[in-house]
Design an enzyme around this catalytic site. Structure first.
Site, mmCIF file in Angstrom:
data_model
loop_
_atom_site.group_PDB
_atom_site.id
_atom_site.type_symbol
_atom_site.label_atom_id
_atom_site.label_comp_id
_atom_site.label_asym_id
_atom_site.label_seq_id
_atom_site.Cartn_x
_atom_site.Cartn_y
_atom_site.Cartn_z
ATOM 1 N N GLN A 161 37.847 -15.997 8.005
ATOM 2 C CA GLN A 161 37.962 -16.315 6.578
ATOM 3 C C GLN A 161 37.580 -17.778 6.324
ATOM 4 O OE1 GLN A 161 38.628 -14.092 4.170
ATOM 5 N NE2 GLN A 161 38.548 -15.617 2.538
ATOM 6 N N LYS A 167 41.910 -7.145 2.308
ATOM 7 C CA LYS A 167 40.977 -6.606 3.311
ATOM 8 C C LYS A 167 41.722 -5.702 4.288
ATOM 9 C CE LYS A 167 37.824 -10.506 3.113
ATOM 10 N NZ LYS A 167 37.654 -11.898 3.538
ATOM 11 N N ASP A 190 30.162 -10.408 8.346
ATOM 12 C CA ASP A 190 29.845 -11.273 7.201
ATOM 13 C C ASP A 190 28.343 -11.547 7.098
ATOM 14 O OD1 ASP A 190 31.849 -12.173 5.444
ATOM 15 O OD2 ASP A 190 32.719 -13.489 6.974
HETATM 16 N N1 GUN Z 1 35.706 -16.727 1.660
HETATM 17 C C1 GUN Z 1 35.293 -16.367 0.429
HETATM 18 N N2 GUN Z 1 34.374 -15.370 0.509
HETATM 19 C C2 GUN Z 1 34.224 -15.101 1.823
HETATM 20 C C3 GUN Z 1 33.433 -14.157 2.527
HETATM 21 O O1 GUN Z 1 32.658 -13.373 1.977
HETATM 22 N N3 GUN Z 1 33.556 -14.177 3.881
HETATM 23 C C4 GUN Z 1 34.389 -15.049 4.523
HETATM 24 N N4 GUN Z 1 34.429 -15.006 5.853
HETATM 25 N N5 GUN Z 1 35.143 -15.935 3.887
HETATM 26 C C5 GUN Z 1 35.061 -15.947 2.539
#
Ligand code: GUN
Length: 300
Positions: free
Chosen positions: A98, A54, A121
């Site tokens: 996360q 990311k 998100d």
């Molecule tokens: N962990 C796995 N997929 C995601 C996601 O799309 N967003 C977040 N914040 N954590 C994750």
């Protein structure tokens, strides 16, 4: 029929290019740089890989990337203090915590402490509510990526029968809301659904998001249907050598691609779209925060 492959990797590249072009415009016209903060608690190896990826992609499209890596023992109060600081930082337009969080932290409480306008998100309760009532919101990245690919392939989705297999808050439920928003007739199927094969056979669009390797066989698929495979499952691949693995989706690609009109592969389908949509959401959040026009084609 041999299905058309929907190339998510290439599509994600196109989304990133659009984002990058708009970021350049924001910088030159308004002296604004969108900023994304990612918060990682603990050292889960898979999460570390995601967070690194990311950060890299955020910088590549010209945005500011901030990472907060916190100790696995971090208290809820300390984590909430970090989020509060980011909520009040005008150079940060998107905040992502996360998941999963270590067990001692209350995920709902933490997510709902993010400023909803920075919740890239789309997991905050007010974004969930706004999506379900058809109001402008931040939309979860994976379902947004699926919707973009479906719109690109079909144009209008109006009147199509869509079956979403899986009822998670991250994918299944928001996916169903998005398809409903595009005037599909939507069914959410799950582990207790009676006669799942018959339900899936009625679908013009099948979104498989259960996390069970190759659980949807080709004979569940209506001839010509579109299959969007959200699953990313790592399974043993002894044919590649001892201890080796390979990635498969929730749909059995070999048989589904014989009946479907179009299908997303795993890897290279939905997966790459998720981070691309995270960047798109950060850009959208930045434009909204500054009262500027949103980029076209990057939101629901
Ligand atoms: N962990 C796995 N997929 C995601 C996601 O799309 N967003 C977040 N914040 N954590 C994750």
């Amino acid at each position: 029929m041999s299905a058309q492959i929907i190339d998510g990797k290439a599509f994600a590249g196109t989304v990133r290019e659009k984002v990058a072009a708009h970021v350049t415009k924001l910088k030159t016209d308004h002296n604004i740089t969108p900023g994304l903060a990612v918060v990682l608690v603990g050292e889960d190896p898979a999460s570390q890989v995601y967070v690194r990826s990311k950060g890299k992609q955020t910088t590549e499209v010209g945005m500011k990337s901030v990472e907060h890596k916190l100790d696995v023992e971090t208290s809820e109060a300390d984590l909430l203090a970090v989020i509060d600081q980011l909520n009040n930082d005008d150079s940060i337009h998107g905040i992502l915590v996360q998941l999963p969080l270590p067990k001692h932290l209350n995920e709902d409480l933490v997510i709902n402490s993010i400023d909803p306008s920075k919740d890239v998100d789309g997991f905050h309760i007010s974004n969930v509510g706004m999506l379900s009532t058809g109001q402008k919101s931040m939309v979860p990245c994976t379902p947004l990526g699926c919707l973009m690919m479906l719109r690109d392939h079909h144009g209008s989705l109006s009147g199509m029968n869509a079956v979403v297999i899986g009822r998670s808050n991250i994918v299944g439920k928001p996916m169903a809301q998005l398809l409903l928003g595009d005037s599909c007739t939507v069914t959410i199927a799950h582990s207790r659904t009676k006669d799942l094969p018959e339900v899936v056979r009625r679908a013009d669009i099948v979104v498989a998001a259960v996390g069970r390797p190759e659980m949807v066989p080709g004979d569940w698929i209506k001839e010509g249907a579109t299959v969007i495979d959200v699953g990313i499952n790592r399974i043993p691949a002894p044919e590649k050598g001892e201890g080796k693995h390979r990635l498969v989706g929730d749909a059995d690609f070999a048989t589904c691609s014989e009946r479907a009109g179009a299908i997303t592969p795993v890897p290279g389908g939905v997966g790459p779209m998720t981070i691309a949509c995270l960047l798109a959401n950060t850009l959208t959040a930045c434009c909204r925060a500054n009262g500027l026009e949103e980029p076209e084609g990057l939101t629901a």
